[in-house]
Write an enzyme that holds these catalytic residues in place. Structure first.
Site, PDB file in Angstrom:
ATOM      1  N   ASP A  38       0.872  -1.175   0.000  1.00 27.79           N
ATOM      2  CA  ASP A  38       0.000   0.000   0.000  1.00 27.79           C
ATOM      3  C   ASP A  38       0.914   1.232   0.000  1.00 27.79           C
ATOM      4  O   ASP A  38       1.648   1.458   0.970  1.00 27.79           O
ATOM      5  CB  ASP A  38      -0.882  -0.047   1.260  1.00 27.79           C
ATOM      6  N   ILE A  39       0.882   2.002  -1.075  1.00 26.95           N
ATOM      7  CA  ILE A  39       1.840   3.114  -1.180  1.00 26.95           C
ATOM      8  C   ILE A  39       1.540   4.265  -0.206  1.00 26.95           C
ATOM      9  O   ILE A  39       2.318   5.194  -0.094  1.00 26.95           O
ATOM     10  CB  ILE A  39       1.984   3.658  -2.633  1.00 26.95           C
ATOM     11  N   TYR A  63      -5.385   6.327  -7.368  1.00 24.32           N
ATOM     12  CA  TYR A  63      -6.844   6.328  -7.217  1.00 24.32           C
ATOM     13  C   TYR A  63      -7.372   6.873  -8.537  1.00 24.32           C
ATOM     14  O   TYR A  63      -7.143   8.046  -8.863  1.00 24.32           O
ATOM     15  CB  TYR A  63      -7.249   7.229  -6.043  1.00 24.32           C
ATOM     16  N   ASP A 104      -4.132  14.382 -18.197  1.00 22.66           N
ATOM     17  CA  ASP A 104      -4.587  15.558 -18.955  1.00 22.66           C
ATOM     18  C   ASP A 104      -5.623  16.346 -18.142  1.00 22.66           C
ATOM     19  O   ASP A 104      -5.886  17.504 -18.440  1.00 22.66           O
ATOM     20  CB  ASP A 104      -5.184  15.120 -20.306  1.00 22.66           C
ATOM     21  N   TYR A 127     -10.312  14.485  -8.949  1.00 22.37           N
ATOM     22  CA  TYR A 127      -9.245  13.582  -9.432  1.00 22.37           C
ATOM     23  C   TYR A 127      -8.086  14.406 -10.005  1.00 22.37           C
ATOM     24  O   TYR A 127      -6.921  14.194  -9.642  1.00 22.37           O
ATOM     25  CB  TYR A 127      -9.819  12.631 -10.489  1.00 22.37           C
TER      26      TYR A 127
HETATM   27  N1  LIG Z   1      -6.739   5.206 -17.002  1.00 22.16           N
HETATM   28  C1  LIG Z   1      -6.663   6.384 -17.616  1.00 22.16           C
HETATM   29  O1  LIG Z   1      -7.432   6.690 -18.538  1.00 22.16           O
HETATM   30  C2  LIG Z   1      -5.625   7.377 -17.203  1.00 22.16           C
HETATM   31  C3  LIG Z   1      -4.728   7.084 -16.192  1.00 22.16           C
HETATM   32  N2  LIG Z   1      -3.784   8.008 -15.832  1.00 22.16           N
HETATM   33  C4  LIG Z   1      -2.816   7.682 -14.785  1.00 22.16           C
HETATM   34  O2  LIG Z   1      -2.046   6.575 -15.230  1.00 22.16           O
HETATM   35  C5  LIG Z   1      -1.681   5.755 -14.131  1.00 22.16           C
HETATM   36  C6  LIG Z   1      -2.070   4.316 -14.397  1.00 22.16           C
HETATM   37  O3  LIG Z   1      -3.477   4.234 -14.535  1.00 22.16           O
HETATM   38  P1  LIG Z   1      -4.237   2.840 -14.737  1.00 22.16           P
HETATM   39  O4  LIG Z   1      -3.269   1.717 -14.755  1.00 22.16           O
HETATM   40  O5  LIG Z   1      -5.161   3.002 -15.880  1.00 22.16           O
HETATM   41  O6  LIG Z   1      -5.097   2.764 -13.394  1.00 22.16           O
HETATM   42  P2  LIG Z   1      -5.713   1.487 -12.665  1.00 22.16           P
HETATM   43  O7  LIG Z   1      -6.859   1.984 -11.849  1.00 22.16           O
HETATM   44  O8  LIG Z   1      -5.960   0.402 -13.640  1.00 22.16           O
HETATM   45  O9  LIG Z   1      -4.544   1.009 -11.702  1.00 22.16           O
HETATM   46  C7  LIG Z   1      -4.236   1.640 -10.510  1.00 22.16           C
HETATM   47  C8  LIG Z   1      -3.819   0.565  -9.528  1.00 22.16           C
HETATM   48  O10 LIG Z   1      -3.428   1.199  -8.306  1.00 22.16           O
HETATM   49  C9  LIG Z   1      -3.878   0.386  -7.248  1.00 22.16           C
HETATM   50  N3  LIG Z   1      -3.929   1.173  -6.009  1.00 22.16           N
HETATM   51  C10 LIG Z   1      -4.888   2.030  -5.589  1.00 22.16           C
HETATM   52  N4  LIG Z   1      -4.566   2.524  -4.377  1.00 22.16           N
HETATM   53  C11 LIG Z   1      -3.375   1.969  -4.033  1.00 22.16           C
HETATM   54  C12 LIG Z   1      -2.529   2.074  -2.903  1.00 22.16           C
HETATM   55  N5  LIG Z   1      -2.842   2.848  -1.865  1.00 22.16           N
HETATM   56  N6  LIG Z   1      -1.373   1.365  -2.896  1.00 22.16           N
HETATM   57  C13 LIG Z   1      -1.038   0.560  -3.931  1.00 22.16           C
HETATM   58  N7  LIG Z   1      -1.803   0.412  -5.017  1.00 22.16           N
HETATM   59  C14 LIG Z   1      -2.964   1.106  -5.074  1.00 22.16           C
HETATM   60  C15 LIG Z   1      -5.238  -0.109  -7.713  1.00 22.16           C
HETATM   61  O11 LIG Z   1      -5.632  -1.268  -6.967  1.00 22.16           O
HETATM   62  C16 LIG Z   1      -4.957  -0.416  -9.172  1.00 22.16           C
HETATM   63  O12 LIG Z   1      -4.505  -1.758  -9.314  1.00 22.16           O
HETATM   64  C17 LIG Z   1      -2.333   6.400 -12.910  1.00 22.16           C
HETATM   65  O13 LIG Z   1      -1.407   7.228 -12.277  1.00 22.16           O
HETATM   66  C18 LIG Z   1      -3.455   7.225 -13.495  1.00 22.16           C
HETATM   67  O14 LIG Z   1      -3.794   8.308 -12.655  1.00 22.16           O
HETATM   68  C19 LIG Z   1      -3.688   9.226 -16.458  1.00 22.16           C
HETATM   69  C20 LIG Z   1      -4.561   9.560 -17.451  1.00 22.16           C
HETATM   70  C21 LIG Z   1      -5.595   8.665 -17.926  1.00 22.16           C
END
Ligand SMILES: NC(=O)C1=CN([C@@H]2O[C@H](COP(=O)(O)OP(=O)(O)OC[C@H]3O[C@@H](n4cnc5c(N)ncnc54)[C@H](O)[C@@H]3O)[C@@H](O)[C@H]2O)C=CC1
Length: 289
Positions: A38-39, A63, A104, A127
């Site tokens: 948990d980060i 998140y 973005d 967010y």
């Molecule tokens: N999905 C999208 O369309 C976009 C994502 N991003 C950014 O890109 C990055 C990757 O996004 P995704 O992989 O799509 O998101 P995702 O929601 O698929 O993955 C995020 C992961 O973080 C984990 N997580 C949540 N709280 C945590 C905690 N306290 N400790 C450890 N793990 C935790 C979740 O369980 C999940 O597995 C993120 O930083 C997101 O903000 C930026 C722009 C668009």
């Protein structure tokens, strides 16, 4: 052997890194999902970094529920703003290069041309505000960091727009998709590839960068392309719909300028539609044949 910690490893982007890791056997990858690390837990992070030297930390934990964040502000800020500060402090102390991802949605969407890295930020939802605070915290605490603002991520993994449209096609559902926002769909595998390229080349042009695929689209355009590429245009009815209401406001225009990332890392930009086609042909049609 250099070691790479990937946090949030079972998220969409984390899984792209896991897929890619087989091509990079020269590195010792440690993948930790949210249940393993948990980060927001400073104590666990400190112990982990005390027990092992990491050369790189790729923080895929976040998140990401844009709608829910409006009512869970504290939780969103804890994961997206406070935790990156803890990570940045520990990485700084351990001489670890931190890769982090932002969005973005740090912009208000009033622009008519692609946003550059130093354009004024002005998030219009919780967010976006939480992610911006995370960026600021990292910039204050770490020297060796890369922050990639990206947009509209999709891949073959987990819940995302691409997988949802493919599922809806199977269900032969009628779809009403908005044309109210313009941005760029981004194959998360391309983002993971860029990060690995930076690590391999030991590029040290630290800073904040914009990365998405090339071109621009509305969510309607994206849905239409997914249906065309997957041969499903006749299967379901796709309608333009601008009456769809969301809890969180979305920027109307959030295309990112990729000039800096191209100049600093010498990468070819792939048009979003081309990358979508590549992904469908390599990961989805292969699976179903
Ligand atoms: N999905 C999208 O369309 C976009 C994502 N991003 C950014 O890109 C990055 C990757 O996004 P995704 O992989 O799509 O998101 P995702 O929601 O698929 O993955 C995020 C992961 O973080 C984990 N997580 C949540 N709280 C945590 C905690 N306290 N400790 C450890 N793990 C935790 C979740 O369980 C999940 O597995 C993120 O930083 C997101 O903000 C930026 C722009 C668009």
């Amino acid at each position: 052997m250099k070691s790479i910690l990937v946090t949030g490893a079972s998220g969409q982007l984390g899984r792209c890194f896991e897929k890619l890791s087989s091509q990079y056997s020269q590195f010792d990858f440690v993948f930790m999902s949210s249940s393993e690390l948990d980060i927001t837990n400073k104590c666990d992070l400190t112990h982990l970094f005390a027990a092992k030297d990491f050369d790189y930390c790729i923080n895929c934990a976040a998140y990401t529920n844009v709608e829910k964040a409006e009512s869970e502000k504290e939780k969103a800020f804890k994961v997206n703003a406070e935790a990156p500060k803890i990570l940045a402090d520990i990485c700084h102390f351990s001489n670890t290069t931190l890769f982090h991802f932002s969005t973005d949605y740090v912009f208000n969407g009033n622009s008519k041309m692609p946003y550059a890295e130093d354009d004024k930020t002005d998030p219009i939802n919780v967010y976006g505000a939480s992610k911006l605070k995370g960026e600021e915290n990292i910039r204050k605490s770490a020297d060796k960091y890369f922050i990639f603002r990206t947009s509209w991520l999709y891949s073959e993994f987990n819940h995302n727009f691409f997988n949802t449209i493919l599922r809806k096609a199977e269900e032969k559902a009628t779809l009403n998709i908005t044309t109210a926002q313009k941005g760029t769909p981004t194959n998360a595998n391309d983002l993971a590839q860029l990060v690995m390229q930076i690590i391999v080349s030991e590029n040290a042009n630290y800073g904040v960068y914009h990365f998405s695929n090339d071109g621009e689209a509305t969510w309607y355009d994206f849905a239409e392309a997914i249906l065309e590429i997957s041969g499903n245009t006749e299967v379901l009815e796709l309608n333009k719909d601008n009456s769809y209401k969301t809890v969180a406001k979305r920027p109307e225009y959030s295309v990112l300028s990729k000039k800096e990332v191209q100049q600093n890392f010498n990468i070819p930009l792939i048009h979003w539609r081309e990358s979508l086609e590549q992904l469908y042909n390599s990961a989805i049609s292969k699976k179903s044949s």
